[in-house]
Design a protein around this motif. Structure first.
Motif, mmCIF file in Angstrom:
data_model
loop_
_atom_site.group_PDB
_atom_site.id
_atom_site.type_symbol
_atom_site.label_atom_id
_atom_site.label_comp_id
_atom_site.label_asym_id
_atom_site.label_seq_id
_atom_site.Cartn_x
_atom_site.Cartn_y
_atom_site.Cartn_z
ATOM 1 N N ALA A 43 0.838 -1.206 0.000
ATOM 2 C CA ALA A 43 0.000 0.000 0.000
ATOM 3 C C ALA A 43 0.872 1.254 0.000
ATOM 4 O O ALA A 43 0.674 2.172 -0.808
ATOM 5 N N VAL A 44 1.855 1.263 0.893
ATOM 6 C CA VAL A 44 2.755 2.418 0.960
ATOM 7 C C VAL A 44 3.505 2.578 -0.361
ATOM 8 O O VAL A 44 3.691 3.690 -0.856
ATOM 9 N N GLY A 45 3.887 1.438 -0.939
ATOM 10 C CA GLY A 45 4.595 1.483 -2.218
ATOM 11 C C GLY A 45 3.758 2.147 -3.301
ATOM 12 O O GLY A 45 4.231 3.037 -4.004
ATOM 13 N N LEU A 361 29.049 11.891 0.740
ATOM 14 C CA LEU A 361 27.602 12.080 0.649
ATOM 15 C C LEU A 361 26.918 11.173 1.668
ATOM 16 O O LEU A 361 27.458 10.142 2.055
ATOM 17 N N THR A 362 25.734 11.576 2.088
ATOM 18 C CA THR A 362 25.041 10.736 3.064
ATOM 19 C C THR A 362 23.701 10.291 2.503
ATOM 20 O O THR A 362 23.157 10.893 1.589
ATOM 21 N N TYR A 363 23.207 9.217 3.089
ATOM 22 C CA TYR A 363 21.916 8.671 2.677
ATOM 23 C C TYR A 363 21.247 8.052 3.896
ATOM 24 O O TYR A 363 21.892 7.351 4.672
ATOM 25 N N THR A 364 19.972 8.339 4.083
ATOM 26 C CA THR A 364 19.196 7.683 5.129
ATOM 27 C C THR A 364 17.935 7.137 4.481
ATOM 28 O O THR A 364 17.253 7.863 3.763
ATOM 29 N N PRO A 365 17.639 5.868 4.716
ATOM 30 C CA PRO A 365 16.434 5.302 4.120
ATOM 31 C C PRO A 365 15.190 6.032 4.628
ATOM 32 O O PRO A 365 15.122 6.389 5.803
ATOM 33 N N MET A 371 9.255 0.602 4.174
ATOM 34 C CA MET A 371 8.009 -0.156 4.016
ATOM 35 C C MET A 371 8.024 -1.028 2.754
ATOM 36 O O MET A 371 7.555 -2.169 2.782
ATOM 37 N N VAL A 372 8.549 -0.490 1.679
ATOM 38 C CA VAL A 372 8.585 -1.288 0.446
ATOM 39 C C VAL A 372 9.515 -2.493 0.620
ATOM 40 O O VAL A 372 9.223 -3.595 0.153
ATOM 41 N N SER A 373 10.611 -2.284 1.349
ATOM 42 C CA SER A 373 11.495 -3.422 1.629
ATOM 43 C C SER A 373 10.748 -4.458 2.452
ATOM 44 O O SER A 373 10.865 -5.664 2.215
ATOM 45 N N LEU A 374 9.965 -3.967 3.419
ATOM 46 C CA LEU A 374 9.213 -4.908 4.249
ATOM 47 C C LEU A 374 8.128 -5.617 3.445
ATOM 48 O O LEU A 374 7.735 -6.733 3.788
ATOM 49 N N PHE A 375 7.674 -4.996 2.400
ATOM 50 C CA PHE A 375 6.736 -5.660 1.494
ATOM 51 C C PHE A 375 7.372 -6.938 0.956
ATOM 52 O O PHE A 375 6.791 -8.030 1.035
#
Ligand code: SF4
Ligand code: SF4
Ligand code: SF4
Lengths: 435, 275
Positions: A43-45, A361-365, A371-375
């Motif tokens: 759903a979030v995806g 450079l930085t990155y934060t999920p 949520m899509v990963s948890l899908f």
């Protein structure tokens, strides 16, 4: 219809939806949890797809592959690994590994499918992919080969699984062999997707394609142990002497493969420290932003703790194996993350010495990416728990897969081979003196 | 092909010993006819190449022709850039670049302990690499090298948005454009200007100092040809070690020699379209 169900149930060990209904409330809750994860994730995806990924994902112009690609890689590495380790048994005839085949191939398919679920929400125009991958292929693009080879791999694995269920031994072996070849090609090519990017010194070179194969095998061993021992907790009946022996064999292989990966990691660090393009990133592993990822998750949880626990388990303390491999799965996830993100941390203009790109450079999920990963993870988890019940713990009901000239030992349940003029009893004696 | 006012035979050999054969080959492979460029970090000048060619009895084959015609290229005279960002704005309005994206940008390099200047500005954009990593990486050939002009362009409808090209590009020249539903990048203003008959790009015509000079590298009368084919000043490319064979050349560009080469064309504002 009903008649056919019975038939399939007998041949395939298929217990149907009935088995799910009979599951304990706790089990149902666990499945519900994964189902919820998957539903919420999807759903979030879609919501993210609707409002536009650039608003909701944490990826940027310069770090354009983030958590989703990391999780995708985690899934496909595990899938390939399951295929590699299980093929020792049912493709190459390594007797001890045979009993794990059904569960391994099933999970391999599910991990691949979970990976595709995630990539669907990462690629901006997934529907175009289906068209232009076919009508405008670029044969020198690793990305094209990745899609094509993994697609083929999935098909082979599904056919192989069908023949495993059908207990058509020779065809499942043949398909397993094709699946393995294509899987290895696909997977080393995935390493090359990274390894062939000139401008990215952290990835560039033949290291990643090679590392990916060994690392996959390690993940595969870990995943088989994890899912088999978890299956044993769900239904202790799946353990018999054959299975115990298989777990022991896989444990040994996994211990060996962890050592190989430790060796790989040590040299990655040492060579990276003296390389101009990698040094900054390596230092961020050792002492910087990624030191917790590296030391705690990748090194401790992913390698040293499981190595110690697996050695201590001697391959027959299933609870210990379950703990070790469970932690290891988490560690392995961080290993994948630590390949994808840090490779992009150093801007291509950093070496020019300009003010704008002086820092890493930085990155934060973002929430959406998580949520899509948890899908994907939810889908895999759901498939696993459903599979354990509906497929009766991946046991074979009627025949066993017995290679030509072999028979099932009434003593230990393993497959033994008779030599010329031997009786079954002689063969059993001979085998058990060795084992 | 004639070289402007350079008599090769009278040039001094600047010591070919210091340049290995491999480096010379690399230099020749850069897709240049002749130029003093940085190759693999070392400065190679025309003199060395010609000297070698003569010493070995013409054994070294100079690349005589550029692969495209017109071979579009940009020479950036770094010292002239004052960071007014008029080019960035011009690029945005010409090519409908969204606010959160850019096709070109200006980088700042600071120096300490120098007497003449403390800061330098470096405009960067797509290098339209002859050996473009983005083109190789794209699974669907959505990005391609135009066979005539050598411009690396996009066929947006084929872009699946996998972003591999963004990682493959060693010059950070690409971004995902939501409006186009595809990756977007500098196309030397092909769609908005060149294909409509203009000879200058948005950024080069907006540049008030002539730091950006755009033109055709195959035409000996063109300004970019003149700037690249001279000896006095070093010309280099960014990240030569990636072997992408870029078509954006950099030079300091503030020396009298350049002025001389450009003859009547003014030092500060070169009015490039007149060339
Ligand atoms: S993002 Fe588009 S242009 Fe870039 S590699 Fe993928 S399909 Fe090709
Ligand atoms: S600079 Fe980047 S986008 Fe431009 S051609 Fe080279 S690799 Fe492709
Ligand atoms: S040539 Fe055109 S598209 Fe490229 S940076 Fe300049 S203005 Fe932008």
């Amino acid at each position: 219809m009903a008649g056919r169900m019975v038939d399939i149930s007998k041949r395939w060990g298929f217990h149907g939806v009935e088995a799910l209904k009979n599951a304990s409330p706790g089990y149902k809750m666990l499945m519900g949890l994964f189902a919820l994860l998957a539903l919420a994730g999807v759903a979030v995806g879609f919501q993210g797809m609707f409002v536009g990924y650039h608003h909701v994902y944490g990826v940027t112009r310069q770090i354009s592959w983030g958590l989703l690609i990391s999780t995708y890689i985690f899934c496909v590495v595990t899938s390939t690994g399951l295929c590699i380790i299980s093929s020792i048994g049912h493709v190459f005839g390594g007797e001890a590994f045979m009993p794990i085949a059904k569960r391994a191939v099933f999970m391999s398919i599910m991990f691949m499918f979970g990976g595709f679920c995630i990539i669907f929400f990462d690629i901006e125009n997934p529907f175009r992919m289906a068209i232009w991958n076919v009508f405008s292929p670029n044969f020198v693009s690793n990305m094209w080969w990745m899609g094509t080879l993994y697609g083929m791999y999935l098909v082979f694995m599904i056919i192989e699984y069908f023949f495993l269920l059908e207990q058509n031994h020779s065809l499942s072996r043949l398909m397993g062999f094709f699946g393995l070849v294509v899987g290895i090609a696909a997977h080393s090519n995935l390493g090359a997707v990274f390894g062939m990017l000139h401008g990215r010194p952290f990835w560039y070179g033949p290291y990643l394609p090679i590392y990916f194969i060994f690392s996959a095998a390690m993940s595969g061993g870990c995943a088989i142990l994890f899912f088999t021992t978890l299956g044993w907790r769900i239904n202790p009946e799946i353990m018999n002497q054959r299975m115990e022996r298989a777990v022991k064999a896989v444990t040994q292989v996994t211990i060996f493969l962890i050592s190989v990966i430790i060796f790989f990691t040590i040299w990655k660090i040492i060579t990276g420290m003296v390389s101009e393009g990698k040094q900054l990133v390596i230092m961020s592993f050792l002492t910087g932003d990624y030191s917790i990822n590296f030391w705690v998750f990748e090194v401790f949880l992913g390698m040293f703790l499981p190595l110690y626990l697996l050695i201590r388990s001697r391959g027959n303390n299933f609870n210990l194996i379950l703990t070790a491999t469970g932690l290891m799965m988490i560690g392995i996830f961080f290993m994948r993350y630590d390949i994808v993100i840090p490779g992009q941390m150093e801007s291509v203009y950093h070496s020019l010495g300009v003010v704008e790109e002086a820092n890493l450079l930085t990155y934060t999920p973002s929430f959406h990416e998580i949520m899509v990963s948890l899908f994907g993870i939810g889908v895999i988890g759901l498939a696993y728990f459903a599979g354990e019940k509906m497929l009766n713990g991946h046991q074979l009901e009627k025949h066993e897969i017995v290679p030509e000239g072999g028979y099932i030992c009434p003593g230990c349940g393993a497959i033994h081979f008779m030599e010329e003029g031997e009786t079954e009893e002689d063969a059993m004696k001979r085998h058990h003196r060795i084992w | 092909m004639k070289f402007p006012k350079i008599n090769f035979d009278n040039l001094k050999n600047e010591g070919t010993e210091s340049v290995t054969a491999q480096e010379r080959r690399k230099f020749l492979k850069l897709g240049l006819a002749v130029a003093g460029v940085y190759a693999g970090g070392k400065i190679l000048s025309l003199t060395s190449i010609v000297g070698t060619a003569h010493a070995s009895g013409g054994g070294v084959d100079l690349v005589k022709r550029y692969p495209y015609n017109p071979h579009y290229s940009m020479v950036i005279r770094q010292s002239l850039c004052i960071d007014c960002e008029k080019c960035v704005d011009a690029c945005k309005s010409t090519n409908h670049v969204p606010d959160d994206g850019y096709r070109t940008r200006i980088l700042t390099k600071k120096y300490s302990g120098t007497l003449d200047k403390q800061v330098e500005f470096i405009p960067v954009l797509c290098n339209h690499c002859n050996n473009a990593p983005c083109v190789r990486a794209c699974p669907t050939r959505a990005t391609y090298k135009d066979p005539v002009t050598g411009i690396v362009r996009m066929e947006s409808k084929k872009c699946i948005g996998c972003k591999t090209c963004m990682l493959a590009c060693p010059y950070d020249a690409r971004y995902f454009s939501v409006e186009r539903r595809a990756v977007d990048k500098c196309d030397f203003c092909w769609e908005e200007r060149l294909s409509k008959g203009e000879t200058q790009t948005g950024c080069s015509s907006a540049c008030p100092t002539g730091a950006r000079t755009f033109g055709n590298l195959t035409d000996p009368d063109n300004i970019v040809y003149k700037l690249v084919h001279q000896l006095e000043e070093q010309v280099w490319v960014l990240r030569p070690a990636d072997d992408t064979k870029p078509n954006i050349f950099y030079m300091k560009g503030n020396m009298r020699s350049v002025d001389n080469i450009l003859n009547e064309q003014k030092f500060k504002f070169s009015a490039p379209q007149k060339s």
